[in-house]
Scaffold this motif. Sequence first.
Motif, PDB file in Angstrom:
ATOM      1  N   GLU A 190       0.822  -1.218   0.000  1.00 21.00           N
ATOM      2  CA  GLU A 190       0.000   0.000   0.000  1.00 21.00           C
ATOM      3  C   GLU A 190       0.853   1.265   0.000  1.00 21.00           C
ATOM      4  O   GLU A 190       0.487   2.263  -0.608  1.00 21.00           O
ATOM      5  CB  GLU A 190      -0.925   0.003   1.232  1.00 21.00           C
ATOM      6  N   GLN A 191       1.978   1.251   0.733  1.00 21.58           N
ATOM      7  CA  GLN A 191       2.810   2.458   0.923  1.00 21.58           C
ATOM      8  C   GLN A 191       2.071   3.537   1.706  1.00 21.58           C
ATOM      9  O   GLN A 191       2.448   4.713   1.641  1.00 21.58           O
ATOM     10  CB  GLN A 191       3.279   3.042  -0.421  1.00 21.58           C
ATOM     11  N   GLY A 192       1.040   3.152   2.422  1.00 21.48           N
ATOM     12  CA  GLY A 192       0.276   4.086   3.238  1.00 21.48           C
ATOM     13  C   GLY A 192      -0.252   3.315   4.435  1.00 21.48           C
ATOM     14  O   GLY A 192      -0.105   2.084   4.511  1.00 21.48           O
ATOM     15  N   PRO A 193      -0.885   3.985   5.372  1.00 19.07           N
ATOM     16  CA  PRO A 193      -1.270   3.361   6.640  1.00 19.07           C
ATOM     17  C   PRO A 193      -2.710   2.857   6.719  1.00 19.07           C
ATOM     18  O   PRO A 193      -3.125   2.341   7.757  1.00 19.07           O
ATOM     19  CB  PRO A 193      -1.072   4.522   7.630  1.00 19.07           C
ATOM     20  N   LEU A 194      -3.499   2.988   5.639  1.00 22.02           N
ATOM     21  CA  LEU A 194      -4.943   2.787   5.782  1.00 22.02           C
ATOM     22  C   LEU A 194      -5.349   1.343   6.068  1.00 22.02           C
ATOM     23  O   LEU A 194      -6.193   1.088   6.931  1.00 22.02           O
ATOM     24  CB  LEU A 194      -5.666   3.272   4.519  1.00 22.02           C
ATOM     25  N   ALA A 197      -4.443   0.573   9.623  1.00 22.12           N
ATOM     26  CA  ALA A 197      -5.253   1.343  10.577  1.00 22.12           C
ATOM     27  C   ALA A 197      -6.689   0.827  10.648  1.00 22.12           C
ATOM     28  O   ALA A 197      -7.349   0.954  11.681  1.00 22.12           O
ATOM     29  CB  ALA A 197      -5.235   2.829  10.196  1.00 22.12           C
ATOM     30  N   ALA A 353      -0.210   6.778  -4.421  1.00 15.30           N
ATOM     31  CA  ALA A 353       1.064   6.797  -5.143  1.00 15.30           C
ATOM     32  C   ALA A 353       0.841   6.465  -6.616  1.00 15.30           C
ATOM     33  O   ALA A 353      -0.216   5.970  -6.996  1.00 15.30           O
ATOM     34  CB  ALA A 353       2.023   5.794  -4.517  1.00 15.30           C
ATOM     35  N   GLY A 375       3.052   0.388   9.568  1.00 18.48           N
ATOM     36  CA  GLY A 375       3.302   1.796   9.879  1.00 18.48           C
ATOM     37  C   GLY A 375       3.138   2.720   8.677  1.00 18.48           C
ATOM     38  O   GLY A 375       3.437   3.909   8.767  1.00 18.48           O
ATOM     39  N   GLY A 376       2.659   2.177   7.555  1.00 21.65           N
ATOM     40  CA  GLY A 376       2.460   3.011   6.360  1.00 21.65           C
ATOM     41  C   GLY A 376       3.755   3.450   5.705  1.00 21.65           C
ATOM     42  O   GLY A 376       3.755   4.314   4.834  1.00 21.65           O
ATOM     43  N   ILE A 377       4.881   2.854   6.107  1.00 22.10           N
ATOM     44  CA  ILE A 377       6.200   3.332   5.671  1.00 22.10           C
ATOM     45  C   ILE A 377       6.637   2.683   4.363  1.00 22.10           C
ATOM     46  O   ILE A 377       6.501   1.472   4.187  1.00 22.10           O
ATOM     47  CB  ILE A 377       7.251   3.065   6.772  1.00 22.10           C
TER      48      ILE A 377
ATOM     49  N   GLN B 221       6.991  12.699  11.685  1.00 25.55           N
ATOM     50  CA  GLN B 221       7.202  11.465  10.935  1.00 25.55           C
ATOM     51  C   GLN B 221       7.104  11.785   9.446  1.00 25.55           C
ATOM     52  O   GLN B 221       6.069  12.279   8.993  1.00 25.55           O
ATOM     53  CB  GLN B 221       6.148  10.427  11.337  1.00 25.55           C
ATOM     54  N   ALA B 222       8.197  11.516   8.716  1.00 23.12           N
ATOM     55  CA  ALA B 222       8.155  11.697   7.262  1.00 23.12           C
ATOM     56  C   ALA B 222       7.254  10.627   6.657  1.00 23.12           C
ATOM     57  O   ALA B 222       7.265   9.479   7.093  1.00 23.12           O
ATOM     58  CB  ALA B 222       9.565  11.600   6.675  1.00 23.12           C
ATOM     59  N   ASN B 223       6.446  10.996   5.684  1.00 23.70           N
ATOM     60  CA  ASN B 223       5.524  10.045   5.045  1.00 23.70           C
ATOM     61  C   ASN B 223       5.297  10.442   3.597  1.00 23.70           C
ATOM     62  O   ASN B 223       5.505  11.582   3.218  1.00 23.70           O
ATOM     63  CB  ASN B 223       4.160  10.059   5.765  1.00 23.70           C
ATOM     64  N   HIS B 224       4.790   9.488   2.859  1.00 20.87           N
ATOM     65  CA  HIS B 224       4.421   9.695   1.455  1.00 20.87           C
ATOM     66  C   HIS B 224       3.252  10.688   1.400  1.00 20.87           C
ATOM     67  O   HIS B 224       2.248  10.504   2.078  1.00 20.87           O
ATOM     68  CB  HIS B 224       4.011   8.336   0.888  1.00 20.87           C
ATOM     69  N   GLY B 226       1.207  11.260  -0.919  1.00 21.05           N
ATOM     70  CA  GLY B 226       0.029  10.792  -1.635  1.00 21.05           C
ATOM     71  C   GLY B 226      -0.764   9.757  -0.857  1.00 21.05           C
ATOM     72  O   GLY B 226      -1.989   9.697  -0.961  1.00 21.05           O
ATOM     73  N   THR B 227      -0.072   8.954  -0.056  1.00 25.60           N
ATOM     74  CA  THR B 227      -0.731   7.795   0.558  1.00 25.60           C
ATOM     75  C   THR B 227      -1.080   7.985   2.029  1.00 25.60           C
ATOM     76  O   THR B 227      -1.716   7.114   2.614  1.00 25.60           O
ATOM     77  CB  THR B 227       0.188   6.559   0.464  1.00 25.60           C
ATOM     78  N   THR B 228      -0.654   9.094   2.633  1.00 28.08           N
ATOM     79  CA  THR B 228      -0.880   9.264   4.074  1.00 28.08           C
ATOM     80  C   THR B 228      -2.025  10.247   4.328  1.00 28.08           C
ATOM     81  O   THR B 228      -1.880  11.440   4.068  1.00 28.08           O
ATOM     82  CB  THR B 228       0.404   9.772   4.765  1.00 28.08           C
ATOM     83  N   PRO B 229      -3.176   9.738   4.817  1.00 26.90           N
ATOM     84  CA  PRO B 229      -4.324  10.620   5.057  1.00 26.90           C
ATOM     85  C   PRO B 229      -3.967  11.706   6.074  1.00 26.90           C
ATOM     86  O   PRO B 229      -3.097  11.522   6.917  1.00 26.90           O
ATOM     87  CB  PRO B 229      -5.380   9.684   5.641  1.00 26.90           C
ATOM     88  N   LEU B 232      -3.729  10.862   9.834  1.00 31.34           N
ATOM     89  CA  LEU B 232      -2.689   9.933  10.301  1.00 31.34           C
ATOM     90  C   LEU B 232      -1.283  10.530  10.160  1.00 31.34           C
ATOM     91  O   LEU B 232      -0.288   9.840  10.338  1.00 31.34           O
ATOM     92  CB  LEU B 232      -2.780   8.616   9.532  1.00 31.34           C
TER      93      LEU B 232
END
Lengths: 406, 406
Positions: A190-194, A197, A353, A375-377, B221-224, B226-229, B232
């Motif tokens: 995913e490259q995201g946390p959804l 979560a 992304a 962790g969406g990382i 926290q560094a995040n993407h 596009g993918t991090t709502p 969060l």
Amino acid sequence: MTPEINGDRLLARLEALATIGRNRSGELTRLALSDEDTRARSQVMQWLEEAGARVWIDRIGNIHGASSGENAQPAVCTGSHIDTVINAGALDGSYGVLAGIELLQTLHEQGLKPATSIEVIVFSNEEGVRFTPDLLGSRVMVKDVSLSEALAVESRTGEQFGSELKRSGSTGDVDPWQHLPGSFVELHIEQGPLLEATNNQIGIVEGVQGHSWWQVEVQGQANHAGTTPMHLRRDAGQAAMRLAQNLSEHASRQSVPAVATVGTLSLVPGAINVVPGQARFTVDFRDASADVLRQADIRLHQEARQLEDDGFRVDLRSISRAEPVFFSADIVAAISNAANARTLRTLRMISGASHDAQMISRICPTAMIFVPSVGGISHHPAEATNAADLIMGAQILADVVWALAN
Amino acid sequence: MTPEINGDRLLARLEALATIGRNRSGELTRLALSDEDTRARSQVMQWLEEAGARVWIDRIGNIHGASSGENAQPAVCTGSHIDTVINAGALDGSYGVLAGIELLQTLHEQGLKPATSIEVIVFSNEEGVRFTPDLLGSRVMVKDVSLSEALAVESRTGEQFGSELKRSGSTGDVDPWQHLPGSFVELHIEQGPLLEATNNQIGIVEGVQGHSWWQVEVQGQANHAGTTPMHLRRDAGQAAMRLAQNLSEHASRQSVPAVATVGTLSLVPGAINVVPGQARFTVDFRDASADVLRQADIRLHQEARQLEDDGFRVDLRSISRAEPVFFSADIVAAISNAANARTLRTLRMISGASHDAQMISRICPTAMIFVPSVGGISHHPAEATNAADLIMGAQILADVVWALAN
């Protein structure tokens, strides 16, 4: 009857591929067509051959590996990329490629032959770190960029993409668009946390967000920080921060757009004891709706006008724009059916992304499958997905591709 | 009877001095002890001799020019500096020096002899651009910095202050503290907008603001992007901007402190499509009250704690601190009397910038006289003061020094 993949072999190959390009400090970097990427490409081609696939490279360096089918329909395709960013994680791209190969290997071992050919595509230069633009292999395939233009692209240090293809022995004589896919499914982290979560196992990806990127410059008046009273300042830094915060809060509270990011900001002259006379920053808007993206752009113009009313000069420059992408309802339904058949917890979602699938969706029915990112990382050594989730994602890919091919 | 100075000569000498160090593009730069500064020092010593002064250089390079008095009291001193910042204006420092010389020249021409000796001091390295710290000549005079320490100071390019003094022939064998002033009055441009904004002609400077400078680092926290709502994210950039804005607004609304400036800010990793994981910025607090300065520091700590409650880590580091300076009520009264005698519009004020006078105030009664700066601009080629204001300021300096010396 769906083929059951070998999860342990998939995990072992993910680890093996991640050692190619890993330096002594443990950092993994495989920039497109570098020596590291070239070694990884050889390894992947060897695995494709072990899986009984017919393997070829096209003229932009995409690697293809196809099982033969019983009919002559265009292949059901899957795939992703194996080039990486600098100091990358082990899963981004590689996971989708190796899951595709795992399916071919399973079919080969079990003597299963699909009605329609199944093909794995390893797209060249997805990341766009060494050569811009990103998604280069898929862009050329769908003629978003011409082949000659793509071959002429130069890296920052002056190497040409075409020359590097030759140097690395990665070039073929098949046009990238000679065998277009009949359908395409891309499996990716995913490259995201959804997903994490919301405690879901499979993301059913219905599209890719569009984006609108801006460069903003606010002009005020530089002044001595000790001698200029607050009420006589035109502090470009404070004005820029106000604008940046308003955009972020509007996204948080009104979801216009879904996400808004200010990732860079600099103050001029940039001295501790000088009131900034100029501030420059970037804005990254993303949304799945073209209309909402336009609303966000309008909002930015309104905020800029507000600052101009307060005595600042504001310059806005659009630096990149892409409309949202909508995937095929049929492929989305196929993914949903496969996940339901295994009683997995799923979430319908939009990719934040960029992926090769958004290019391929222009020429055939396409969708994507996501698995959770811890962790969406991503784009980071800490990029991780639980083993069970990795295996389950690859199985769902196998189920969907098998179903589409039969 | 007060001597009346020759305003036209003063203006002509200001122009003449400004040609020394001006390059072909019209930019004026005279960094301390550079060849340009050395030429300007020779010119100023020549004018001091023409004015009949006894001229000497002390061991830190301060130039002294004294008229003889009838008694043996410590001299009534005035002066400023002739070194400049890069691409400077013509008035900062030079104005105070040439106004002092103009007084000596007038006394010389008119055969006037004061009861107490009158002395002009040209302090070395006031700006601190080439050699840190600033105010070096006055710091050594009042033993804020030792002579040996000051001579050992190195520029960024490795030249030693002591060697440059010798190279430029600017060194003498008199200790800087051998002839300490009995009182000190410094005339200077305001370098701020207050006199102009309030339509006043003379600033009666009662002290110098203290300052408290901070380096702030916010960790999120560094995040993407596009993918991090939004909900969060732990966006260090937005958190830093919120803190910076709160400090600025508190200064604007509550005057705690009088002025607060965020002059530098950077985001890490600093990419358009990455949510910032870290933000670094500086805070410059200034106030005439040590107590209010402390309140501002406390406020910064409270704001930092608020961000920590929201999940960020905040590091605060104090990088410079100076207590406010209060000038002599007697000298302030003398300036006020002189300005009233000529029915000028005056404003009692606090200097926002640093001056040699704040150092000299440690060892003798001291105050400063300001004239208006057009647009509040200084340290810039557009630095300007109307000719009438320049002449009137120099006359008030002459009146005050003459009164103190008799």
